[in-house]
Design a protein around this motif. Structure first.
Motif, PDB file in Angstrom:
ATOM      1  N   LEU A  35       0.824  -1.208   0.000  1.00  0.00           N
ATOM      2  CA  LEU A  35       0.000   0.000   0.000  1.00  0.00           C
ATOM      3  C   LEU A  35       0.859   1.259   0.000  1.00  0.00           C
ATOM      4  O   LEU A  35       0.492   2.273  -0.612  1.00  0.00           O
ATOM      5  CB  LEU A  35      -0.918   0.000   1.227  1.00  0.00           C
ATOM      6  N   VAL A  36       2.009   1.198   0.668  1.00  0.00           N
ATOM      7  CA  VAL A  36       2.921   2.345   0.686  1.00  0.00           C
ATOM      8  C   VAL A  36       3.438   2.641  -0.718  1.00  0.00           C
ATOM      9  O   VAL A  36       3.550   3.793  -1.138  1.00  0.00           O
ATOM     10  CB  VAL A  36       4.093   2.088   1.654  1.00  0.00           C
ATOM     11  N   ILE A  37       3.739   1.564  -1.468  1.00  0.00           N
ATOM     12  CA  ILE A  37       4.292   1.737  -2.812  1.00  0.00           C
ATOM     13  C   ILE A  37       3.213   2.153  -3.808  1.00  0.00           C
ATOM     14  O   ILE A  37       3.388   3.104  -4.593  1.00  0.00           O
ATOM     15  CB  ILE A  37       4.977   0.436  -3.271  1.00  0.00           C
ATOM     16  N   LEU A  38       2.061   1.472  -3.779  1.00  0.00           N
ATOM     17  CA  LEU A  38       1.026   1.709  -4.789  1.00  0.00           C
ATOM     18  C   LEU A  38       0.028   2.784  -4.382  1.00  0.00           C
ATOM     19  O   LEU A  38      -0.640   3.361  -5.256  1.00  0.00           O
ATOM     20  CB  LEU A  38       0.276   0.400  -5.081  1.00  0.00           C
ATOM     21  N   GLY A  39      -0.086   3.045  -3.072  1.00  0.00           N
ATOM     22  CA  GLY A  39      -1.069   4.016  -2.624  1.00  0.00           C
ATOM     23  C   GLY A  39      -2.363   3.348  -2.211  1.00  0.00           C
ATOM     24  O   GLY A  39      -2.688   2.230  -2.637  1.00  0.00           O
ATOM     25  N   VAL A  40      -3.140   4.047  -1.384  1.00  0.00           N
ATOM     26  CA  VAL A  40      -4.368   3.467  -0.845  1.00  0.00           C
ATOM     27  C   VAL A  40      -5.461   3.319  -1.903  1.00  0.00           C
ATOM     28  O   VAL A  40      -6.427   2.562  -1.722  1.00  0.00           O
ATOM     29  CB  VAL A  40      -4.896   4.329   0.320  1.00  0.00           C
ATOM     30  N   ASP A  41      -5.344   4.020  -3.020  1.00  0.00           N
ATOM     31  CA  ASP A  41      -6.353   3.948  -4.078  1.00  0.00           C
ATOM     32  C   ASP A  41      -6.020   2.911  -5.144  1.00  0.00           C
ATOM     33  O   ASP A  41      -6.690   2.852  -6.187  1.00  0.00           O
ATOM     34  CB  ASP A  41      -6.510   5.326  -4.749  1.00  0.00           C
ATOM     35  N   ALA A  42      -5.003   2.103  -4.900  1.00  0.00           N
ATOM     36  CA  ALA A  42      -4.574   1.131  -5.905  1.00  0.00           C
ATOM     37  C   ALA A  42      -5.584  -0.010  -6.017  1.00  0.00           C
ATOM     38  O   ALA A  42      -6.358  -0.282  -5.099  1.00  0.00           O
ATOM     39  CB  ALA A  42      -3.198   0.573  -5.530  1.00  0.00           C
ATOM     40  N   ASP A  43      -5.540  -0.665  -7.157  1.00  0.00           N
ATOM     41  CA  ASP A  43      -6.417  -1.798  -7.414  1.00  0.00           C
ATOM     42  C   ASP A  43      -6.017  -2.975  -6.504  1.00  0.00           C
ATOM     43  O   ASP A  43      -4.829  -3.303  -6.380  1.00  0.00           O
ATOM     44  CB  ASP A  43      -6.297  -2.205  -8.888  1.00  0.00           C
ATOM     45  N   VAL A  45      -6.164  -6.069  -6.940  1.00  0.00           N
ATOM     46  CA  VAL A  45      -5.445  -7.104  -7.695  1.00  0.00           C
ATOM     47  C   VAL A  45      -3.966  -6.737  -7.795  1.00  0.00           C
ATOM     48  O   VAL A  45      -3.077  -7.596  -7.642  1.00  0.00           O
ATOM     49  CB  VAL A  45      -6.063  -7.274  -9.092  1.00  0.00           C
ATOM     50  N   GLN A  46      -3.684  -5.469  -8.064  1.00  0.00           N
ATOM     51  CA  GLN A  46      -2.291  -5.026  -8.141  1.00  0.00           C
ATOM     52  C   GLN A  46      -1.595  -5.151  -6.781  1.00  0.00           C
ATOM     53  O   GLN A  46      -0.428  -5.543  -6.705  1.00  0.00           O
ATOM     54  CB  GLN A  46      -2.238  -3.572  -8.615  1.00  0.00           C
ATOM     55  N   ILE A  47      -2.334  -4.820  -5.724  1.00  0.00           N
ATOM     56  CA  ILE A  47      -1.760  -4.928  -4.372  1.00  0.00           C
ATOM     57  C   ILE A  47      -1.415  -6.373  -4.058  1.00  0.00           C
ATOM     58  O   ILE A  47      -0.330  -6.677  -3.542  1.00  0.00           O
ATOM     59  CB  ILE A  47      -2.748  -4.359  -3.331  1.00  0.00           C
ATOM     60  N   GLU A  48      -2.322  -7.291  -4.391  1.00  0.00           N
ATOM     61  CA  GLU A  48      -2.082  -8.701  -4.121  1.00  0.00           C
ATOM     62  C   GLU A  48      -0.896  -9.227  -4.931  1.00  0.00           C
ATOM     63  O   GLU A  48      -0.079 -10.005  -4.435  1.00  0.00           O
ATOM     64  CB  GLU A  48      -3.340  -9.504  -4.446  1.00  0.00           C
ATOM     65  N   ALA A  49      -0.809  -8.790  -6.185  1.00  0.00           N
ATOM     66  CA  ALA A  49       0.307  -9.229  -7.030  1.00  0.00           C
ATOM     67  C   ALA A  49       1.638  -8.727  -6.490  1.00  0.00           C
ATOM     68  O   ALA A  49       2.645  -9.454  -6.483  1.00  0.00           O
ATOM     69  CB  ALA A  49       0.095  -8.739  -8.459  1.00  0.00           C
ATOM     70  N   LEU A  50       1.640  -7.464  -6.027  1.00  0.00           N
ATOM     71  CA  LEU A  50       2.877  -6.908  -5.463  1.00  0.00           C
ATOM     72  C   LEU A  50       3.245  -7.602  -4.155  1.00  0.00           C
ATOM     73  O   LEU A  50       4.436  -7.820  -3.872  1.00  0.00           O
ATOM     74  CB  LEU A  50       2.718  -5.401  -5.245  1.00  0.00           C
ATOM     75  N   GLN A  51       2.273  -7.962  -3.361  1.00  0.00           N
ATOM     76  CA  GLN A  51       2.542  -8.695  -2.115  1.00  0.00           C
ATOM     77  C   GLN A  51       3.198 -10.042  -2.397  1.00  0.00           C
ATOM     78  O   GLN A  51       4.118 -10.457  -1.686  1.00  0.00           O
ATOM     79  CB  GLN A  51       1.242  -8.898  -1.335  1.00  0.00           C
ATOM     80  N   LYS A  52       2.746 -10.722  -3.450  1.00  0.00           N
ATOM     81  CA  LYS A  52       3.359 -11.992  -3.816  1.00  0.00           C
ATOM     82  C   LYS A  52       4.778 -11.781  -4.323  1.00  0.00           C
ATOM     83  O   LYS A  52       5.682 -12.588  -4.052  1.00  0.00           O
ATOM     84  CB  LYS A  52       2.519 -12.691  -4.885  1.00  0.00           C
ATOM     85  N   THR A  53       4.985 -10.695  -5.073  1.00  0.00           N
ATOM     86  CA  THR A  53       6.327 -10.399  -5.579  1.00  0.00           C
ATOM     87  C   THR A  53       7.310 -10.137  -4.430  1.00  0.00           C
ATOM     88  O   THR A  53       8.467 -10.571  -4.469  1.00  0.00           O
ATOM     89  CB  THR A  53       6.289  -9.173  -6.505  1.00  0.00           C
ATOM     90  N   MET A  54       6.810  -9.435  -3.387  1.00  0.00           N
ATOM     91  CA  MET A  54       7.657  -9.107  -2.241  1.00  0.00           C
ATOM     92  C   MET A  54       7.660 -10.223  -1.199  1.00  0.00           C
ATOM     93  O   MET A  54       8.337 -10.102  -0.170  1.00  0.00           O
ATOM     94  CB  MET A  54       7.186  -7.803  -1.593  1.00  0.00           C
ATOM     95  N   HIS A  55       6.866 -11.281  -1.427  1.00  0.00           N
ATOM     96  CA  HIS A  55       6.800 -12.452  -0.536  1.00  0.00           C
ATOM     97  C   HIS A  55       6.265 -12.104   0.853  1.00  0.00           C
ATOM     98  O   HIS A  55       6.554 -12.812   1.820  1.00  0.00           O
ATOM     99  CB  HIS A  55       8.177 -13.108  -0.399  1.00  0.00           C
ATOM    100  N   VAL A  56       5.485 -11.035   0.967  1.00  0.00           N
ATOM    101  CA  VAL A  56       4.944 -10.675   2.275  1.00  0.00           C
ATOM    102  C   VAL A  56       3.756 -11.556   2.661  1.00  0.00           C
ATOM    103  O   VAL A  56       3.309 -11.516   3.809  1.00  0.00           O
ATOM    104  CB  VAL A  56       4.510  -9.190   2.302  1.00  0.00           C
ATOM    105  N   ASP A  57       3.252 -12.345   1.711  1.00  0.00           N
ATOM    106  CA  ASP A  57       2.123 -13.227   2.012  1.00  0.00           C
ATOM    107  C   ASP A  57       2.581 -14.590   2.512  1.00  0.00           C
ATOM    108  O   ASP A  57       1.767 -15.440   2.868  1.00  0.00           O
ATOM    109  CB  ASP A  57       1.245 -13.403   0.768  1.00  0.00           C
TER     110      ASP A  57
END
Length: 313
Positions: A35-43, A45-57
């Motif tokens: 959310l910090v990178i994409l912003g609170v208004d981000a989609d 789906v994009q947030i979930e994809a970025l979380q998987k990329t960063m392995h935070v899930d």
């Protein structure tokens, strides 16, 4: 040999504990890096994809093992803000901080060592009191206040030194030294004051011991006694303080580097915290831990070289 093995094991265990504590702290901090990178208004789906990329899930234990394994191979992750390897970012900034630290320590030795030895040899208040007051001022005035004062005098009025920016050593060595002189001098006023006070007290304490009286009774002059006997033993407590000063300066003088706009570790720490760049902050914490533990380890080795009896403890 046991002395060195014990110190090396302590070095490794300390870094391991720091890595665990650092990782756990960042797990309990609130907020989502995606959310910090994409912003609170981000989609979403994009947030979930970025979380998987960063392995935070992934589970915390798996992420810690993966992080330690990567760190042992020199990979501290990718910075969220800069999208570059954390290790390369820290390495680039370390070159600036290392030059600043080296310059500061050279000035500290040039100022503190001769004054401390000279004051220890004096017994008149007219010499001791003024230097004690100056030393107390050097300890009391924060380095960033001294930096601002030096900028107003030597940059704004006299125009002798630049106040902002940094020119690398490879581009122009003289310009690099001129750019680092004011911040290094600002830091060295405090560190040299510490060195003066501890060195003076240590020398005076050593001069009262029996072995010094024995050396004098043999007909040795004061300078020979000081150089061959007193000074060497006086350096043990001074080295402890000096090791702390080295760790402090190498750790990044955050305010000074921001005052003089130096692209070093201190400024990188402030930027990474402000932007919540977790991989970079974790890498910087491990860097600081390595610096502090490494300086303490070096101090212990110097102890054993100066006084071999310490190895028997």
């Amino acid at each position: 040999m046991r002395y060195y093995v014990r110190k090396i094991l302590g070095f490794i265990v300390t870094l391991f504990l720091v890595s665990i504590i650092t990782f756990l702290i960042f797990q309990i901090l609130p907020g989502d890096p995606a959310l910090v990178i994409l912003g609170v208004d981000a989609d979403p789906v994009q947030i979930e994809a970025l979380q998987k990329t960063m392995h935070v899930d992934e589970p915390a234990v798996e992420r810690y093992i993966s992080w330690v394994d990567s760190a042992l191979h020199g990979n501290l992750g990718i910075s969220f803000r800069y999208q570059k390897p954390v290790s390369s970012i820290i390495a680039n900034c370390f070159s600036v901080t290392a030059l600043l630290a080296l310059f500061t320590l050279v000035l500290t030795i040039l100022i503190g060592l001769p004054i401390g030895i000279w004051l220890a040899k004096q017994d008149k208040a007219k010499y001791i009191v003024p230097f004690s007051l100056i030393s107390q001022l050097g300890l009391s005035i924060p380095s960033f206040c001294m930096g601002i004062l030096l900028i107003s005098i030597f940059t704004v009025r006299l125009r002798w030194f630049p106040s902002l920016g940094f020119i690398s050593w490879s581009q122009n060595p003289l310009a690099c030294l001129k750019g680092l002189f004011l911040p290094a001098f600002s830091l060295s006023l405090g560190t040299s004051s510490v060195l003066i006070r501890y060195l003076r007290v240590s020398i005076i304490s050593e001069q009262k011991l029996d072995y010094v009286r024995t050396a004098r009774s043999k007909g040795l002059d004061e300078n020979t006694v000081l150089r061959r006997h007193v000074l060497r033993n006086s350096l043990i407590p001074v080295i402890t303080i000096f090791g702390m000063l080295v760790a402090d300066v190498l750790g990044g003088s955050i305010i000074i580097e921001n005052v003089f706009s130096l692209p070093g570790i201190g400024k990188l720490i402030a930027t990474s915290i402000a932007t919540r760049d977790l991989p970079l902050i974790q890498g910087l914490v491990m860097y600081l831990a390595c610096i502090v533990v490494g300086c303490n380890f070096s101090v212990d080795l110097l102890y054993s070289m100066i006084d071999p009896r310490i190895r028997l403890l």
